[in-house]
Enzyme design. Structure first.
Site, mmCIF file in Angstrom:
data_model
loop_
_atom_site.group_PDB
_atom_site.id
_atom_site.type_symbol
_atom_site.label_atom_id
_atom_site.label_comp_id
_atom_site.label_asym_id
_atom_site.label_seq_id
_atom_site.Cartn_x
_atom_site.Cartn_y
_atom_site.Cartn_z
ATOM 1 N N ASP A 144 -31.657 103.960 73.384
ATOM 2 C CA ASP A 144 -30.846 104.293 74.559
ATOM 3 C C ASP A 144 -29.966 105.508 74.316
ATOM 4 O O ASP A 144 -28.758 105.342 74.119
ATOM 5 C CB ASP A 144 -29.977 103.067 74.915
ATOM 6 N N TRP B 254 -26.857 94.066 72.574
ATOM 7 C CA TRP B 254 -25.809 94.999 72.974
ATOM 8 C C TRP B 254 -24.712 95.080 71.899
ATOM 9 O O TRP B 254 -23.617 95.581 72.162
ATOM 10 C CB TRP B 254 -25.177 94.567 74.313
ATOM 11 N N GLU C 75 -22.864 109.851 77.329
ATOM 12 C CA GLU C 75 -22.399 108.470 77.194
ATOM 13 C C GLU C 75 -22.103 108.096 75.747
ATOM 14 O O GLU C 75 -21.091 107.465 75.450
ATOM 15 C CB GLU C 75 -23.476 107.538 77.766
ATOM 16 N N GLU D 240 -31.411 94.947 82.366
ATOM 17 C CA GLU D 240 -29.955 94.855 82.484
ATOM 18 C C GLU D 240 -29.530 94.274 83.835
ATOM 19 O O GLU D 240 -28.665 94.811 84.515
ATOM 20 C CB GLU D 240 -29.324 96.240 82.256
#
Ligand code: BDP
Length: 717
Positions: free
Chosen positions: A382, A560, A410, A308
């Site tokens: 993730d 993403w 998150e 990233e």
């Protein structure tokens, strides 16, 4: 002569209401409330116990122990009891390292003493005395907190023999805190590290942070974001970090920093950061020396590289082992560790993102220096609401691997949804890798027993901020607490953890505890149902990841987007990770593969993670895929409403302040659960082209509304 207590006072099960129910409580004290003990004969027992305490020895940790008992007594008895501390072993509570105990006590404890490890402790009630002993100062502090917990949860006191040793050596928090005090993926205010006021001002919150962590056995913390700023390695910041390390030291917590791979270039204008370059190696060696001048017991570096946008060894055609070893070599003379993250993936690599870490790291097994630990997220993607365990667990017998969990939520509703993460972690820790046949669980990889690792470690991305209650949602404190307990013992009973936490944090009233515990234990599958049922993943809104975004597509990086992962079309939905697709399944041991490769046999929880399924395929529940998906979303919404109505029955059983905050957050949770259900089902319905089952409520708005829905300034980015 130890002072004798009346014998019958030992041995009660103590159950009574605490006096703080009605008063306001902002939650700042976390699970260290030390709430008033009253209206019960056993209060006398506790009073007499805590008024007479021996703490044998002198060190900052011994001081911390004295202060903790002082605080606890003030809380329990509201000033009516003030502990008398002795330096000899005569107190009714006697706390001292084994070597400091009188011979008579050492003899009496002879059977248990050999069981105590370096960080462990023994609590033993003998006649009328309670003895807390350990080999180290920190073991003594852990034992002291354990004794106070016993009082907080009103456990039995007769014949108390507790020997506890942590199963994992390094139990860590990772703060994703930036130097400007914003917190990446933080939803509870700003960073508690007030760099601007450091090193001279030591905020009380640092001390309370250390107490809270020590009370659950956390012994390491990395205080800066993995998306690192090299400035933290400069003298101005090292001096500040050293002041934090000084606060944490008596509580047995080692400080770590994140290291930016390109720091030699950014800070000292070296032409390269190539790990094999001699000048770069010399730079890191000098930097390590400098850091240890500020922080003599510095823990080491946590590193995110080649991921990233972070710089790393790939920039120079080197491997992850080359990168990690560069830093390990620099820290080695001082005993420091490198926690090198395996969260490495690239948009330029054509393979399924979930395969990339394994492909990269597995061939490097055994190539890391012995002070490197590879830090692996719980799943291969993730921190999704539910993922299968990461295939690296079990696959690197010659390289210590540590777990990285995310305590901050998150992808799980951020700070306003109540989700008990211990349930998620338990699933992962108990998962069987089959690396060495049946019973090769992830927790055995982590505790080092499966592969005989020389270091064992675990970390959790902190959910802590400047909010008065530290974590935003009052119930998110439970995730911090549970994480510590599970880091200490990955096989710990999550139901017992929930119960302890509720009693320490809110009230010991059995009616309260049983209802609240029930909500906690059921919350996780409820949230998975209304967000990502059946193995769906990464269908959150872009960037801030708050709320649904199954339509997210295009842009800079395919990996993403949501469409990369769900691949919905009229033919069906799901990511084929079997041999006919990306074959991510090949990264697991054959027994695991067999459980998951057959769509008829795989747990429905992972169905669309590994398989692409037609909408009208009949599942073993008797429903078609489309019906099952819709019914699960509906079930999730109903679950959230159930949580809300259960909580409402607890009005008056806990303080009003926290009761109403949880109640109002539950309103948000219910409405967002409905939002998730309606948005996702309307979106997927375009492909399924079938009506909603009758049991599913009609969406409130149309798809265009949900797709056009924008929120600004969502926290955490
Ligand atoms: C992702 C987060 C991102 C982190 C990254 C990481 O969205 O903010 O930097 O993980 O773990 O979950 O490095």
């Amino acid at each position: 002569m130890p002072v004798r207590l009346a014998k019958p006072l030992f041995g009660f099960i103590l159950v009574f209401l605490c006096g703080f129910v009605a008063s306001a409580n902002d939650g700042y004290k976390l699970w260290l409330q030390y709430a008033r003990i009253e209206r019960h004969e056993d209060a006398h027992f506790y009073q007499s116990l805590l008024s007479d305490i021996s703490v044998i020895g002198h060190s900052p940790t011994h001081e911390a122990i004295r202060r903790e008992f002082q605080l606890a007594a003030e809380g329990f008895f509201r000033g009516s009891v003030s502990p008398r501390f002795h330096a000899d072993a005569s107190g009714k509570v006697c706390i001292g390292k084994v070597e400091d105990l009188p011979d008579s006590l050492q003899e009496a404890l002879a059977a248990q003493l050999p069981e105590i490890g370096d960080q462990g402790y023994l609590i033993f009630s003998k006649d009328t005395q309670v003895i807390v002993t350990a080999k180290s100062d920190i073991g003594l502090l852990y034992g002291s907190f354990a004794l106070l917990k016993t009082i907080q949860v009103r456990e039995r006191f007769d014949e108390l023999v507790i020997v506890e040793n942590p199963k994992i050596q390094t139990r860590m928090l990772n703060h994703w805190d930036n130097l400007n005090r914003t917190v990446e993926r933080g939803y509870a205010g700003f960073s508690i590290w007030n760099w601007h006021r450091l090193p001279h001002h030591i905020d009380q919150q640092y001390i309370d942070y250390a107490r809270a962590n020590a009370s659950i056995g956390i012994n390491a913390t990395s205080i800066t974001n993995v998306n690192a700023n090299a400035l933290v390695l400069t003298p101005i910041y090292l001096e500040k970090a050293a002041a934090i390390a000084d606060v944490l030291r008596p509580y047995g917590i080692k400080l770590y920093l994140t290291a930016r791979f390109s720091a030699p270039m950014e800070l000292d204008k070296l032409p390269t950061a190539d790990p094999l370059d001699a000048a770069v190696r010399a730079w890191w060696a000098a930097k390590a020396k400098e850091i240890y001048r500020y922080i003599p017991d510095f823990g080491g570096f946590v590193v995110k590289a080649d991921s990233e946008g972070q710089p790393g060894p790939h920039n120079y055609g080197r491997t992850q082992a080359d990168g990690a070893n560069l830093l390990a070599e620099a820290l080695k003379p001082y005993g420091g560790l490198v926690m090198w993250r395996a969260f490495v993936y690239s948009e330029n690599t054509p393979t399924d993102r979930t395969k990339q870490a394994y492909d990269e790291f597995k061939p490097l097994d055994g190539k890391f220096l012995d002070n490197v630990i590879v830090q692996v997220k719980n799943g291969p993607l993730d921190f999704q609401p539910r993922e299968p365990f990461h295939p690296l667990f079990g696959a690197m017998p010659n390289t210590p691997l540590m777990m990285e969990f995310q305590i901050t939520k998150e992808y799980l509703g951020q700070d306003t949804h109540w989700v008990n993460l211990a349930s998620l972690w338990k699933e992962v820790l108990q998962a069987d890798t089959y690396a060495k046949g049946l019973g090769s669980t992830v927790s055995k990889v982590l505790d080092g027993s499966l592969h005989d690792y020389n270091h064992t470690a675990i970390t959790g991305v902190a959910n802590i901020g400047t909010d008065r209650n530290w974590t935003g949602h009052p119930m998110a404190q439970a995730d911090w607490y549970s994480y510590g307990r599970m880091a200490w013992d990955p096989t710990a009973d999550t139901e017992k953890i929930a119960e302890d936490w509720l009693k320490m944090t809110f009230a010991t009233d059995p009616a309260f505890v049983s209802t609240a515990k029930n909500i906690m234990l059921k919350s996780y599958p409820i949230v998975v149902d209304y967000m990502t049922p059946l193995g769906l993943h990464h269908i959150m809104a872009r960037s801030h990841h708050w709320g649904p975004g199954p339509w997210v597509t295009g842009g800079r990086r395919d990996d993403w987007t949501a469409t990369y992962y769900h691949r919905a079309s009229q033919e069906g939905i799901g990511f084929d990770r079997t041999a006919s697709g990306s074959n991510a399944l090949e990264q697991y041991f054959p027994e695991v593969r067999r459980q998951w490769e057959d769509p008829e046999k795989i747990s429905l929880d992972y169905l669309l993670w590994f398989h692409r399924i037609a909408w009208d395929k009949k599942l073993r529940t008797g429903n078609t895929l489309w019906e099952e998906m819709a019914l699960r979303y509906q079930r999730g919404v109903e679950g959230a409403r159930w949580m809300q109505s259960e909580w409402s029955t607890l009005d008056g059983k806990v303080d009003e302040e926290r009761f109403s905050q949880v109640a109002s957050f539950l309103k948000i949770q219910v409405s967002e659960a409905e939002w998730w259900r309606d948005a996702c089902l309307l979106y997927f319905q375009q492909f399924a082209q079938q009506p909603l089952p009758t049991a599913v409520e009609r969406p409130k708005e149309d798809l265009a509304y949900y797709m056009g829905f924008k929120r600004f300034f969502v926290p955490g980015i």
